[in-house]
Every structure is written in C-alpha cells, then in structure tokens.
Scaffold this motif. Structure first.
Motif, PDB file in Angstrom:
ATOM      1  N   THR A  10      -1.836 -71.722  19.678  1.00  0.00           N
ATOM      2  CA  THR A  10      -1.812 -71.001  18.533  1.00  0.00           C
ATOM      3  C   THR A  10      -1.273 -70.083  17.667  1.00  0.00           C
ATOM      4  O   THR A  10      -1.678 -69.178  18.198  1.00  0.00           O
ATOM      5  N   TYR A  11      -0.110 -70.044  17.650  1.00  0.00           N
ATOM      6  CA  TYR A  11       1.247 -69.212  17.296  1.00  0.00           C
ATOM      7  C   TYR A  11       1.038 -68.918  15.695  1.00  0.00           C
ATOM      8  O   TYR A  11       0.201 -70.023  14.651  1.00  0.00           O
ATOM      9  N   PHE A  12       1.063 -67.834  14.934  1.00  0.00           N
ATOM     10  CA  PHE A  12       0.986 -67.101  13.517  1.00  0.00           C
ATOM     11  C   PHE A  12       2.081 -66.914  13.293  1.00  0.00           C
ATOM     12  O   PHE A  12       2.267 -65.434  14.162  1.00  0.00           O
ATOM     13  N   ASP A  13       2.637 -66.366  11.495  1.00  0.00           N
ATOM     14  CA  ASP A  13       3.657 -65.656  11.646  1.00  0.00           C
ATOM     15  C   ASP A  13       3.344 -65.669  10.192  1.00  0.00           C
ATOM     16  O   ASP A  13       2.751 -66.072   9.738  1.00  0.00           O
ATOM     17  N   TRP A  14       3.545 -64.316   9.616  1.00  0.00           N
ATOM     18  CA  TRP A  14       2.719 -64.018   8.961  1.00  0.00           C
ATOM     19  C   TRP A  14       4.120 -62.639   8.380  1.00  0.00           C
ATOM     20  O   TRP A  14       4.862 -61.843   8.478  1.00  0.00           O
ATOM     21  N   GLY A  15       4.843 -63.082   6.997  1.00  0.00           N
ATOM     22  CA  GLY A  15       6.114 -62.683   6.497  1.00  0.00           C
ATOM     23  C   GLY A  15       6.732 -63.846   5.570  1.00  0.00           C
ATOM     24  O   GLY A  15       6.613 -64.042   4.667  1.00  0.00           O
ATOM     25  N   GLY A  16       8.035 -63.816   5.488  1.00  0.00           N
ATOM     26  CA  GLY A  16       9.190 -64.545   4.379  1.00  0.00           C
ATOM     27  C   GLY A  16       9.097 -63.429   3.134  1.00  0.00           C
ATOM     28  O   GLY A  16       8.435 -62.468   3.155  1.00  0.00           O
ATOM     29  N   LYS A  17      10.224 -63.477   2.678  1.00  0.00           N
ATOM     30  CA  LYS A  17       9.638 -62.665   1.219  1.00  0.00           C
ATOM     31  C   LYS A  17       8.586 -62.612   0.024  1.00  0.00           C
ATOM     32  O   LYS A  17       8.615 -62.503  -0.172  1.00  0.00           O
ATOM     33  N   ASP A  18       7.797 -64.255   0.534  1.00  0.00           N
ATOM     34  CA  ASP A  18       6.474 -64.518  -0.084  1.00  0.00           C
ATOM     35  C   ASP A  18       5.618 -63.810   0.831  1.00  0.00           C
ATOM     36  O   ASP A  18       4.528 -64.146   0.048  1.00  0.00           O
ATOM     37  N   HIS A  19       5.331 -63.442   2.047  1.00  0.00           N
ATOM     38  CA  HIS A  19       4.553 -63.024   2.537  1.00  0.00           C
ATOM     39  C   HIS A  19       3.582 -63.901   2.954  1.00  0.00           C
ATOM     40  O   HIS A  19       2.505 -63.755   2.820  1.00  0.00           O
ATOM     41  N   ASP A  20       4.223 -64.945   3.450  1.00  0.00           N
ATOM     42  CA  ASP A  20       3.632 -66.238   3.620  1.00  0.00           C
ATOM     43  C   ASP A  20       3.080 -66.117   4.938  1.00  0.00           C
ATOM     44  O   ASP A  20       3.313 -65.309   6.053  1.00  0.00           O
ATOM     45  N   PHE A  21       1.648 -66.495   5.268  1.00  0.00           N
ATOM     46  CA  PHE A  21       1.135 -66.959   7.007  1.00  0.00           C
ATOM     47  C   PHE A  21       1.373 -67.812   6.755  1.00  0.00           C
ATOM     48  O   PHE A  21       0.494 -69.548   6.428  1.00  0.00           O
ATOM     49  N   ASP A  22       1.563 -68.021   7.857  1.00  0.00           N
ATOM     50  CA  ASP A  22       1.446 -69.821   8.371  1.00  0.00           C
ATOM     51  C   ASP A  22       0.886 -69.971  10.411  1.00  0.00           C
ATOM     52  O   ASP A  22       1.442 -68.780  10.578  1.00  0.00           O
ATOM     53  N   THR A  23       1.174 -70.932  10.851  1.00  0.00           N
ATOM     54  CA  THR A  23       0.159 -71.261  12.411  1.00  0.00           C
ATOM     55  C   THR A  23       1.166 -72.393  12.579  1.00  0.00           C
ATOM     56  O   THR A  23       0.961 -73.413  11.647  1.00  0.00           O
ATOM     57  N   TYR A  24       1.192 -72.565  13.869  1.00  0.00           N
ATOM     58  CA  TYR A  24       1.483 -73.824  14.483  1.00  0.00           C
ATOM     59  C   TYR A  24       1.127 -73.801  16.089  1.00  0.00           C
ATOM     60  O   TYR A  24       0.592 -72.790  16.532  1.00  0.00           O
ATOM     61  N   GLU A  25       0.837 -74.912  16.313  1.00  0.00           N
ATOM     62  CA  GLU A  25       0.445 -74.985  17.430  1.00  0.00           C
ATOM     63  C   GLU A  25       1.646 -75.181  18.071  1.00  0.00           C
ATOM     64  O   GLU A  25       2.018 -76.222  18.386  1.00  0.00           O
ATOM     65  N   ALA A  26       1.952 -74.562  19.963  1.00  0.00           N
ATOM     66  CA  ALA A  26       2.491 -74.934  20.866  1.00  0.00           C
ATOM     67  C   ALA A  26       1.494 -75.716  22.161  1.00  0.00           C
ATOM     68  O   ALA A  26       0.535 -74.918  22.345  1.00  0.00           O
ATOM     69  N   PRO A  27       2.649 -76.691  22.746  1.00  0.00           N
ATOM     70  CA  PRO A  27       2.015 -77.248  23.938  1.00  0.00           C
ATOM     71  C   PRO A  27       1.275 -76.151  24.362  1.00  0.00           C
ATOM     72  O   PRO A  27       0.520 -77.077  25.616  1.00  0.00           O
ATOM     73  N   GLU A  28       2.454 -74.962  25.212  1.00  0.00           N
ATOM     74  CA  GLU A  28       1.592 -73.964  25.602  1.00  0.00           C
ATOM     75  C   GLU A  28       1.785 -73.047  25.298  1.00  0.00           C
ATOM     76  O   GLU A  28       3.265 -72.655  24.461  1.00  0.00           O
ATOM     77  N   PRO A  29       1.597 -71.924  25.714  1.00  0.00           N
ATOM     78  CA  PRO A  29       1.895 -70.257  25.745  1.00  0.00           C
ATOM     79  C   PRO A  29       3.579 -70.068  25.973  1.00  0.00           C
ATOM     80  O   PRO A  29       4.650 -70.323  27.247  1.00  0.00           O
ATOM     81  N   THR A  30       4.475 -68.798  25.925  1.00  0.00           N
ATOM     82  CA  THR A  30       5.453 -68.619  26.257  1.00  0.00           C
ATOM     83  C   THR A  30       5.911 -68.054  27.245  1.00  0.00           C
ATOM     84  O   THR A  30       4.782 -67.347  27.486  1.00  0.00           O
ATOM     85  N   PRO A  31       6.731 -68.363  27.499  1.00  0.00           N
ATOM     86  CA  PRO A  31       6.877 -67.535  29.071  1.00  0.00           C
ATOM     87  C   PRO A  31       6.064 -66.176  28.975  1.00  0.00           C
ATOM     88  O   PRO A  31       5.014 -65.432  29.746  1.00  0.00           O
ATOM     89  N   SER A  32       6.597 -65.316  27.840  1.00  0.00           N
ATOM     90  CA  SER A  32       6.996 -64.324  27.667  1.00  0.00           C
ATOM     91  C   SER A  32       4.710 -63.748  27.450  1.00  0.00           C
ATOM     92  O   SER A  32       4.053 -63.015  28.064  1.00  0.00           O
ATOM     93  N   ASP A  33       4.146 -64.775  27.101  1.00  0.00           N
ATOM     94  CA  ASP A  33       2.706 -65.203  26.305  1.00  0.00           C
ATOM     95  C   ASP A  33       2.005 -65.179  28.367  1.00  0.00           C
ATOM     96  O   ASP A  33       1.007 -64.952  28.634  1.00  0.00           O
ATOM     97  N   LYS A  34       2.552 -65.943  28.507  1.00  0.00           N
ATOM     98  CA  LYS A  34       1.951 -66.819  30.383  1.00  0.00           C
ATOM     99  C   LYS A  34       1.915 -65.614  30.649  1.00  0.00           C
ATOM    100  O   LYS A  34       0.743 -64.706  31.026  1.00  0.00           O
ATOM    101  N   ARG A  35       3.285 -65.059  30.926  1.00  0.00           N
ATOM    102  CA  ARG A  35       3.036 -63.082  31.880  1.00  0.00           C
ATOM    103  C   ARG A  35       2.264 -62.425  31.597  1.00  0.00           C
ATOM    104  O   ARG A  35       1.525 -61.911  31.999  1.00  0.00           O
ATOM    105  N   ALA A  36       1.601 -61.663  30.213  1.00  0.00           N
ATOM    106  CA  ALA A  36       1.037 -61.247  29.592  1.00  0.00           C
ATOM    107  C   ALA A  36      -0.093 -61.769  30.203  1.00  0.00           C
ATOM    108  O   ALA A  36      -1.360 -60.753  30.351  1.00  0.00           O
ATOM    109  N   LEU A  37      -0.659 -62.980  29.731  1.00  0.00           N
ATOM    110  CA  LEU A  37      -1.577 -63.495  30.514  1.00  0.00           C
ATOM    111  C   LEU A  37      -2.074 -63.394  32.161  1.00  0.00           C
ATOM    112  O   LEU A  37      -3.207 -63.178  32.296  1.00  0.00           O
TER     113      LEU A  37
END
Length: 158
Positions: free
Chosen positions: A94-121
């Motif tokens: 699950t990834y989340f994003d906070w931003g935009g002109k309205d400072h929205d909080f969004d989440t989205y589900e990815a099938p697996e972590p990004t390559p950089s997140d995998k490296r971190a793990l």
C-alpha cells in the motif's frame, strides 16, 4: 548460640539466596539469628564461599550467562524481523500520497513494492540477519566436517 535448633532446609535455602544477593557471612548470620560459624558451615555444605574473589567470579559467571541468554533472545528477534520483512518483498504494498493543491490524502495498492522499496526491504533483511548471526553464530557441525575431511583424505589416498 551452639545450643540452638538444628539448621532447617529453609534456612539453607535462605543462606543460598542471601549469599547470591551478595550479603556477607555476618550479615546473613544477623538476618537468620545464627552464629557466623553456623552460617560458614551451611555455606561450606552448599559449596558457597565468602571469599571475595569467589563471589566476584560467581557474579561474573552469572552475569556472563545472563548476557549470553539476552543476546540469543535478541538474535531470535532479529531473525523474526528479517523473516517478516522478507514476506513483504513480493507481497502487495500500500502506497500513500499526501499533496496536490488541495492537500489530498490518497492511497493505492500496488501488486508488489517498487524496485527501490524492495532494495530497502532487502537492506533491512540483510542487516537483521547479519546482526543475528553475529549475536548468535550457528554451531559448527564438527562431526560433518570430520566426515567430509575423512572422505576427502580417502579419495586422495591419505
């Protein structure tokens, strides 16, 4: 005080406890209402000594054993952490994003972590396993090593 009642098992155990707590012979004698000589005899029968060097050595051995036990338990926790993080490497993330002109909080589900997140793990996993092994190294299989050595010597003609 020599005519006092015979020493009980409870008193012997109490001498052991007070000795382990670092009390001296005379302190224990006062605590139990016995003579110093009686306490010395009880201690001798229990294999205890009031010699300072023996007490320091015993305390050091106990402390060393306690620390070894704590390191082993911590190594297990690090191994558990590594195993939990390993399960996340290819799992949905699950990834989340906070931003935009309205400072929205969004989440989205990815099938697996990004390559950089995998490296971190994988970095977390590698560090946890490395530290776990340093705290509690695996025991050498000396019998297995001896068998391999004998087999190699046999294959090479001695």
């Amino acid at each position: 005080m020599g005519s006092k009642n015979p020493v009980t098992d409870a008193e012997r155990e109490r001498v052991r406890e007070l000795h382990a707590a670092g009390m001296g012979r005379n302190e224990i004698a006062t605590e139990l209402g016995r003579s110093g000589r009686t306490i010395s005899e009880i201690a001798k029968g229990l294999g205890l000594s009031f010699a300072r060097a023996a007490q320091v050595q015993q305390a050091t051995e106990i402390r060393t054993a306690d620390l070894a036990d704590r390191r082993t338990r911590f190594a297990v926790e690090l191994q558990d952490l590594a195993e939990r993080e390993l399960k996340k490497v290819n799992a949905p993330h699950t990834y989340f994003d906070w931003g935009g002109k309205d400072h929205d909080f969004d989440t989205y589900e990815a099938p697996e972590p990004t390559p950089s997140d995998k490296r971190a793990l994988l970095g977390v996993i590698a560090t946890a396993v490395d530290r776990s092994l340093k705290l509690s190294p695996p025991e050498q299989d000396t019998e297995g090593l001896a068998a391999v050595d004998a087999w190699l010597k046999g294959m090479m003609g001695g």
